[in-house]
Design a protein around this motif. Structure first.
Motif, PDB file in Angstrom:
ATOM      1  N   UNK A   1       0.805  -1.217   0.000  1.00 43.28           N
ATOM      2  CA  UNK A   1       0.000   0.000   0.000  1.00 43.28           C
ATOM      3  C   UNK A   1       0.843   1.275   0.000  1.00 43.28           C
ATOM      4  N   UNK A   2       2.100   1.168   0.421  1.00 42.58           N
ATOM      5  CA  UNK A   2       2.947   2.351   0.517  1.00 42.58           C
ATOM      6  C   UNK A   2       4.318   2.078  -0.099  1.00 42.58           C
ATOM      7  N   UNK A   3       5.040   3.166  -0.401  1.00 42.68           N
ATOM      8  CA  UNK A   3       6.390   3.011  -0.910  1.00 42.68           C
ATOM      9  C   UNK A   3       7.293   2.348   0.127  1.00 42.68           C
ATOM     10  N   UNK A   4       7.008   2.575   1.403  1.00 44.14           N
ATOM     11  CA  UNK A   4       7.825   1.955   2.444  1.00 44.14           C
ATOM     12  C   UNK A   4       7.653   0.439   2.433  1.00 44.14           C
ATOM     13  N   UNK A   5       6.454  -0.049   2.090  1.00 40.08           N
ATOM     14  CA  UNK A   5       6.251  -1.499   1.949  1.00 40.08           C
ATOM     15  C   UNK A   5       7.195  -2.053   0.882  1.00 40.08           C
ATOM     16  N   UNK A   6       7.301  -1.322  -0.228  1.00 42.48           N
ATOM     17  CA  UNK A   6       8.180  -1.754  -1.317  1.00 42.48           C
ATOM     18  C   UNK A   6       9.637  -1.657  -0.883  1.00 42.48           C
ATOM     19  N   UNK A   7       9.972  -0.615  -0.144  1.00 42.47           N
ATOM     20  CA  UNK A   7      11.343  -0.433   0.344  1.00 42.47           C
ATOM     21  C   UNK A   7      11.771  -1.626   1.198  1.00 42.47           C
ATOM     22  N   UNK A   8      10.927  -2.024   2.128  1.00 40.64           N
ATOM     23  CA  UNK A   8      11.270  -3.161   2.997  1.00 40.64           C
ATOM     24  C   UNK A   8      11.393  -4.449   2.190  1.00 40.64           C
ATOM     25  N   UNK A   9      10.525  -4.606   1.208  1.00 40.76           N
ATOM     26  CA  UNK A   9      10.597  -5.790   0.344  1.00 40.76           C
ATOM     27  C   UNK A   9      11.918  -5.813  -0.417  1.00 40.76           C
ATOM     28  N   UNK A  10      12.318  -4.676  -0.957  1.00 43.16           N
ATOM     29  CA  UNK A  10      13.557  -4.624  -1.733  1.00 43.16           C
ATOM     30  C   UNK A  10      14.770  -4.918  -0.865  1.00 43.16           C
ATOM     31  N   UNK A  11      14.744  -4.505   0.393  1.00 40.48           N
ATOM     32  CA  UNK A  11      15.848  -4.823   1.290  1.00 40.48           C
ATOM     33  C   UNK A  11      15.958  -6.332   1.490  1.00 40.48           C
ATOM     34  N   UNK A  12      14.814  -6.989   1.604  1.00 36.70           N
ATOM     35  CA  UNK A  12      14.828  -8.457   1.741  1.00 36.70           C
ATOM     36  C   UNK A  12      15.294  -9.116   0.453  1.00 36.70           C
ATOM     37  N   UNK A  13      14.859  -8.579  -0.678  1.00 37.83           N
ATOM     38  CA  UNK A  13      15.243  -9.146  -1.969  1.00 37.83           C
ATOM     39  C   UNK A  13      16.750  -9.041  -2.175  1.00 37.83           C
ATOM     40  N   UNK A  14      17.308  -7.903  -1.813  1.00 40.54           N
ATOM     41  CA  UNK A  14      18.750  -7.691  -1.939  1.00 40.54           C
ATOM     42  C   UNK A  14      19.522  -8.736  -1.125  1.00 40.54           C
ATOM     43  N   UNK A  15      19.062  -8.978   0.081  1.00 38.18           N
ATOM     44  CA  UNK A  15      19.729  -9.969   0.932  1.00 38.18           C
ATOM     45  C   UNK A  15      19.613 -11.367   0.341  1.00 38.18           C
ATOM     46  N   UNK A  16      18.436 -11.681  -0.192  1.00 39.64           N
ATOM     47  CA  UNK A  16      18.241 -13.023  -0.749  1.00 39.64           C
ATOM     48  C   UNK A  16      19.157 -13.269  -1.946  1.00 39.64           C
ATOM     49  N   UNK A  17      19.448 -12.234  -2.690  1.00 41.86           N
ATOM     50  CA  UNK A  17      20.319 -12.379  -3.854  1.00 41.86           C
ATOM     51  C   UNK A  17      21.758 -11.943  -3.555  1.00 41.86           C
ATOM     52  N   UNK A  18      22.107 -11.920  -2.276  1.00 39.54           N
ATOM     53  CA  UNK A  18      23.481 -11.702  -1.831  1.00 39.54           C
ATOM     54  C   UNK A  18      24.092 -10.414  -2.378  1.00 39.54           C
ATOM     55  N   UNK A  19      23.259  -9.379  -2.433  1.00 42.51           N
ATOM     56  CA  UNK A  19      23.738  -8.072  -2.870  1.00 42.51           C
ATOM     57  C   UNK A  19      23.768  -7.134  -1.670  1.00 42.51           C
ATOM     58  N   UNK A  20      24.073  -5.871  -1.937  1.00 36.18           N
ATOM     59  CA  UNK A  20      24.243  -4.909  -0.842  1.00 36.18           C
ATOM     60  C   UNK A  20      23.200  -3.792  -0.875  1.00 36.18           C
TER      61      UNK A  20
END
Length: 252
Positions: free
Chosen positions: A30-49
């Motif tokens: 519902x918010x950009x912050x929801x997407x922000x938190x998701x992207x942080x998890x995605x970055x970790x899952x793909x071993x990026x920074x």
């Protein structure tokens, strides 16, 4: 987060079911912050920074920051990047403008292939923040606005399967952000009649001076209305503001 090189087993692609679950989750945001938190998890899952979701900068853009939608790039990195106008000499941006194909980059390879003061300074900057490798995924929203989603770090190259997964996920992330911004437009500050008039005339190709003559106002006042409308629409510039207003049904 430290960039630890993953083992071959750990770097296996997520698979269809896992990616489908992620896309389903994205549609609930519902918010950009929801997407922000998701992207942080995605970055970790793909071993990026780090990550960045960005609207495609115009050919006259000198800074990356105003075009960024969400990112966790270090503030110092962005400040130095924009301060040196590195965007104007970005070979990656040139490739993204010419092609819709995802691409990977390696600062060491780029510096070796095209040795110059610029590539050396860019390499040094990104190395300092442990972001010398990564990938960019070109995207666009329903209104045709182009952008890119990128992941950065020190890990080795993404596999073909990972690139396909990330490309698919990136499409949904960018589109969801566009939908969220449109919802914000409808539920936040409403454009005034004058702001809508100015956007309509801008859409018709009129300059601020011409709109001022048509509406019997000063050029300063017209610029004020257009700048305020651009801010309300969460747009990068007037052109994008007009596009968003049209997509939202605010102007024809």
């Amino acid at each position: 987060m430290a960039n630890v090189e993953p083992s071959a087993a750990a770097r296996e692609a997520l698979g269809v079911e896992a990616v489908t679950a992620l896309v389903t989750e994205i549609e609930t945001f519902k918010t950009q912050f929801d997407v922000f938190r998701f992207m942080k998890r995605l970055v970790e899952r793909y071993f990026s920074r780090t990550f960045m979701v960005v609207n495609m900068p115009s050919v006259t853009s000198r800074e990356l920051s105003p075009n960024s939608i969400i990112t966790n790039w270090p503030a110092d990195l962005l400040t130095e990047y924009d301060g040196a106008a590195m965007l104007t000499r970005s070979t990656i941006l040139e490739r993204l403008r010419r092609s819709s194909t995802p691409l990977q980059y390696d600062m060491d390879d780029a510096a070796a292939k095209e040795p110059s003061d610029n590539t050396s300074s860019v390499k040094a900057l990104f190395h300092r923040f442990n972001m010398n490798r990564g990938a960019y995924f070109p995207v666009h929203d329903a209104g045709g606005t182009r952008g890119a989603v990128s992941l950065h770090g020190n890990r080795s190259a993404f596999s073909a399967a990972e690139m396909i997964e990330l490309s698919y996920i990136s499409i949904h992330v960018y589109n969801r952000l566009a939908q969220i911004r449109d919802m914000d437009v409808r539920t936040s500050d409403v454009l005034t009649e004058r702001e809508i008039d100015c956007l309509n005339w801008t859409s018709a190709g009129k300059t601020s001076v011409e709109i001022a003559e048509i509406l019997g106002l000063s050029e300063h006042t017209i610029n004020h209305y257009l700048n305020r409308a651009t801010k309300k629409l969460d747009a990068v510039n007037r052109t994008q503001a007009v596009a968003k207003a049209i997509r939202s049904g605010l102007i024809k």
